[in-house]
Design a protein around this motif. Structure first.
Motif, PDB file in Angstrom:
ATOM      1  N   GLY A  40      -3.814   7.371 -11.330  1.00  0.00           N
ATOM      2  CA  GLY A  40      -3.524   6.855 -10.000  1.00  0.00           C
ATOM      3  C   GLY A  40      -4.703   6.101  -9.410  1.00  0.00           C
ATOM      4  N   LEU A  41      -5.918   6.597  -9.634  1.00  0.00           N
ATOM      5  CA  LEU A  41      -7.112   5.920  -9.133  1.00  0.00           C
ATOM      6  C   LEU A  41      -7.325   4.585  -9.850  1.00  0.00           C
ATOM      7  N   ILE A  42      -7.113   4.584 -11.154  1.00  0.00           N
ATOM      8  CA  ILE A  42      -7.217   3.326 -11.911  1.00  0.00           C
ATOM      9  C   ILE A  42      -6.174   2.335 -11.411  1.00  0.00           C
ATOM     10  N   ASN A  43      -4.963   2.825 -11.194  1.00  0.00           N
ATOM     11  CA  ASN A  43      -3.901   1.958 -10.674  1.00  0.00           C
ATOM     12  C   ASN A  43      -4.312   1.324  -9.350  1.00  0.00           C
ATOM     13  N   GLU A  44      -4.839   2.145  -8.449  1.00  0.00           N
ATOM     14  CA  GLU A  44      -5.233   1.632  -7.137  1.00  0.00           C
ATOM     15  C   GLU A  44      -6.255   0.509  -7.288  1.00  0.00           C
ATOM     16  N   ALA A  45      -7.264   0.754  -8.102  1.00  0.00           N
ATOM     17  CA  ALA A  45      -8.334  -0.230  -8.253  1.00  0.00           C
ATOM     18  C   ALA A  45      -7.834  -1.503  -8.924  1.00  0.00           C
ATOM     19  N   VAL A  46      -7.109  -1.357 -10.019  1.00  0.00           N
ATOM     20  CA  VAL A  46      -6.623  -2.524 -10.762  1.00  0.00           C
ATOM     21  C   VAL A  46      -5.667  -3.347  -9.891  1.00  0.00           C
ATOM     22  N   CYS A  47      -4.759  -2.683  -9.196  1.00  0.00           N
ATOM     23  CA  CYS A  47      -3.777  -3.409  -8.393  1.00  0.00           C
ATOM     24  C   CYS A  47      -4.411  -4.041  -7.163  1.00  0.00           C
ATOM     25  N   ALA A  48      -5.423  -3.396  -6.597  1.00  0.00           N
ATOM     26  CA  ALA A  48      -6.142  -4.007  -5.481  1.00  0.00           C
ATOM     27  C   ALA A  48      -6.827  -5.284  -5.948  1.00  0.00           C
ATOM     28  N   TYR A  49      -7.423  -5.228  -7.132  1.00  0.00           N
ATOM     29  CA  TYR A  49      -8.062  -6.431  -7.683  1.00  0.00           C
ATOM     30  C   TYR A  49      -7.027  -7.541  -7.918  1.00  0.00           C
ATOM     31  N   LEU A  50      -5.943  -7.206  -8.605  1.00  0.00           N
ATOM     32  CA  LEU A  50      -4.932  -8.217  -8.915  1.00  0.00           C
ATOM     33  C   LEU A  50      -4.285  -8.762  -7.638  1.00  0.00           C
ATOM     34  N   GLY A  51      -3.983  -7.862  -6.698  1.00  0.00           N
ATOM     35  CA  GLY A  51      -3.353  -8.284  -5.459  1.00  0.00           C
ATOM     36  C   GLY A  51      -4.212  -9.243  -4.669  1.00  0.00           C
ATOM     37  N   ASN A  52      -5.507  -8.992  -4.649  1.00  0.00           N
ATOM     38  CA  ASN A  52      -6.402  -9.896  -3.928  1.00  0.00           C
ATOM     39  C   ASN A  52      -6.510 -11.254  -4.605  1.00  0.00           C
ATOM     40  N   VAL A  53      -6.550 -11.263  -5.937  1.00  0.00           N
ATOM     41  CA  VAL A  53      -6.578 -12.549  -6.648  1.00  0.00           C
ATOM     42  C   VAL A  53      -5.313 -13.345  -6.333  1.00  0.00           C
ATOM     43  N   LEU A  54      -4.199 -12.648  -6.189  1.00  0.00           N
ATOM     44  CA  LEU A  54      -2.929 -13.299  -5.876  1.00  0.00           C
ATOM     45  C   LEU A  54      -2.746 -13.533  -4.382  1.00  0.00           C
ATOM     46  N   GLN A  55      -3.773 -13.260  -3.599  1.00  0.00           N
ATOM     47  CA  GLN A  55      -3.794 -13.527  -2.153  1.00  0.00           C
ATOM     48  C   GLN A  55      -2.695 -12.772  -1.403  1.00  0.00           C
ATOM     49  N   LEU A  56      -2.552 -11.484  -1.739  1.00  0.00           N
ATOM     50  CA  LEU A  56      -1.535 -10.655  -1.092  1.00  0.00           C
ATOM     51  C   LEU A  56      -2.104  -9.784   0.031  1.00  0.00           C
ATOM     52  N   ASN A  57      -3.353 -10.005   0.383  1.00  0.00           N
ATOM     53  CA  ASN A  57      -3.965  -9.316   1.517  1.00  0.00           C
ATOM     54  C   ASN A  57      -3.983  -7.800   1.333  1.00  0.00           C
ATOM     55  N   VAL A  58      -4.566  -7.377   0.223  1.00  0.00           N
ATOM     56  CA  VAL A  58      -4.863  -5.961  -0.007  1.00  0.00           C
ATOM     57  C   VAL A  58      -6.226  -5.684   0.631  1.00  0.00           C
ATOM     58  N   PRO A  59      -6.396  -4.561   1.344  1.00  0.00           N
ATOM     59  CA  PRO A  59      -7.682  -4.306   1.998  1.00  0.00           C
ATOM     60  C   PRO A  59      -8.852  -4.292   1.014  1.00  0.00           C
ATOM     61  N   THR A  60     -10.023  -4.634   1.521  1.00  0.00           N
ATOM     62  CA  THR A  60     -11.249  -4.539   0.738  1.00  0.00           C
ATOM     63  C   THR A  60     -11.382  -3.127   0.171  1.00  0.00           C
ATOM     64  N   HIS A  61     -11.775  -3.028  -1.074  1.00  0.00           N
ATOM     65  CA  HIS A  61     -11.840  -1.717  -1.704  1.00  0.00           C
ATOM     66  C   HIS A  61     -13.130  -1.571  -2.497  1.00  0.00           C
ATOM     67  N   CYS A  62     -13.447  -0.324  -2.840  1.00  0.00           N
ATOM     68  CA  CYS A  62     -14.609  -0.049  -3.657  1.00  0.00           C
ATOM     69  C   CYS A  62     -14.479   1.365  -4.216  1.00  0.00           C
ATOM     70  N   CYS A  63     -15.396   1.730  -5.084  1.00  0.00           N
ATOM     71  CA  CYS A  63     -15.530   3.109  -5.532  1.00  0.00           C
ATOM     72  C   CYS A  63     -16.703   3.718  -4.778  1.00  0.00           C
ATOM     73  N   ALA A  64     -16.608   5.009  -4.477  1.00  0.00           N
ATOM     74  CA  ALA A  64     -17.662   5.656  -3.698  1.00  0.00           C
ATOM     75  C   ALA A  64     -17.922   7.064  -4.226  1.00  0.00           C
ATOM     76  N   TYR A  65     -19.166   7.477  -4.126  1.00  0.00           N
ATOM     77  CA  TYR A  65     -19.541   8.807  -4.587  1.00  0.00           C
ATOM     78  C   TYR A  65     -19.319   9.824  -3.470  1.00  0.00           C
ATOM     79  N   LEU A  66     -18.649  10.923  -3.818  1.00  0.00           N
ATOM     80  CA  LEU A  66     -18.367  11.999  -2.877  1.00  0.00           C
ATOM     81  C   LEU A  66     -19.210  13.217  -3.238  1.00  0.00           C
ATOM     82  N   SER A  67     -20.122  13.584  -2.349  1.00  0.00           N
ATOM     83  CA  SER A  67     -21.049  14.692  -2.596  1.00  0.00           C
ATOM     84  C   SER A  67     -20.388  16.041  -2.342  1.00  0.00           C
ATOM     85  N   PRO A  68     -20.726  17.049  -3.132  1.00  0.00           N
ATOM     86  CA  PRO A  68     -20.203  18.403  -2.872  1.00  0.00           C
ATOM     87  C   PRO A  68     -20.587  18.934  -1.497  1.00  0.00           C
TER      88      PRO A  68
END
Length: 239
Positions: A40-68
Motif C-alpha cells: 500500500g505504501l509503494i502504491n501511494e508513492a508510485v501513484c503520486a509520482y505518476l499522477g503528478n507527471v500526468l498533471q492530476l494534482n496529487v498533493p506533494t508527497h515524500c517519505c519520512a522517518y517516524l521515531s519510536p
C-alpha cells in the motif's frame, strides 16, 4: 528524508487511518505507515509520482522517518502507526478541501474527468466511486484555487481488478464513455503514459529499502501492469 516531529491528530476519514503530523520542514502532512502495508505504501508513492507527471494534482508527497519516541506514550497512534523506527508515506496537507458530491462531479471539467478515468484504469484502481447514493470518491475540490485534488491510492494495482464489473461506478465513467473521441485519442494518451512511465525506474530507486524488502518483486509486477498500455487489448476496453 524528512522526519516526523509531531503527531497531531487522526484524520476524520480514511480506512487506513492516516494521521496529521508536522514534519521537519515545519509543514503538515497526513502520514500512512504499517497500517497501509508495504504494498500500500509503494502504491501511494508510485501513484503520486505518476499522477503528478500526468498533471492530476496529487498533493506533494515524500517519505519520512517516524521515531519510536513519538509513539511511546501515544497508545492510539501506536495502534495504527506501530512502534516507530519506520519510514512512512507523507502527503502534504491542503487546506479547505471539500469531498466531491454527485453534483460537483457532474460539473467537473470533462478533460480532467477523462484523464482521471484513464489514470485509474491504468493503475487498476477501483477505489474512486460515485453513484447517486454516494460512494468513496477519494477526490476533493478546493474552491480557493478552483482545483480538484486526487488522493488515496493504497489499493491500486489490485490483482483482482475487474474493469468491466466496476467501471460503471467510477465517478468519471460517464465523462469517458459519453465523449466522442477523436481519431488521435489513443496516440495522445499513449504518449502521456509513456512519458510518465519513463521516469518511474529512477523514482522507484528512491523508495525506502524496507518497503521493497517487505514486498520483493512487487515493483516488477507494477511495471508489468503499467506497460500493458502498449497492447491493443488495453485500449479496446475503453471504446
Amino acid at each position: 528524508m524528512l522526519d516526523v516531529i509531531e503527531i497531531q491528530c487522526k484524520a476524520s476519514q480514511g480506512r487506513t487511518e492516516p494521521y496529521l503530523c508536522r514534519l521537519s520542514d515545519d509543514e503538515r502532512y497526513y502520514i500512512k505507515g504499517p497500517q497501509a502495508g508495504a504494498k500500500g505504501l509503494i502504491n501511494e508513492a508510485v501513484c503520486a509520482y505518476l499522477g503528478n507527471v500526468l498533471q492530476l494534482n496529487v498533493p506533494t508527497h515524500c517519505c519520512a522517518y517516524l521515531s519510536p519516541a513519538l509513539l511511546r506514550f501515544d497508545d492510539a497512534a501506536s495502534r495504527v502507526l506501530g512502534l516507530g523506527d519506520s519510514v512512512v508515506f507523507a502527503s502534504k496537507l491542503i487546506s479547505d478541501l471539500l469531498e466531491v458530491t454527485p453534483t460537483s462531479v457532474s460539473n467537473m471539467h470533462a478533460q480532467f474527468a477523462r484523464d482521471l478515468f484513464l489514470f485509474d484504469y491504468w493503475i487498476r484502481n477501483e477505489d474512486r466511486t460515485m453513484t447517486e447514493n454516494g460512494g468513496n470518491p477519494n477526490l476533493f475540490f478546493r474552491a480557493a484555487s478552483n482545483q480538484y485534488v486526487v488522493l488515496d491510492h493504497n489499493l491500486a494495482f489490485d490483482s483482482s481488478y475487474n474493469f468491466k464489473a466496476n467501471a460503471c461506478t467510477h465517478l468519471a465513467f460517464n465523462a469517458w464513455f459519453s465523449a466522442q473521441h477523436d481519431a488521435i485519442w489513443r496516440s495522445h494518451y499513449s504518449a502521456k503514459l509513456a512519458i510518465a512511465l519513463q521516469g518511474l525506474a529512477q523514482y522507484a530507486a528512491t523508495l525506502p529499502p524496507a518497503w521493497l524488502e517487505e514486498a520483493p518483486g512487487y515493483l516488477a509486477e507494477i511495471n508489468d501492469t503499467l506497460t500493458l498500455f502498449n497492447s491493443d487489448e488495453f485500449w479496446e476496453a475503453l471504446i
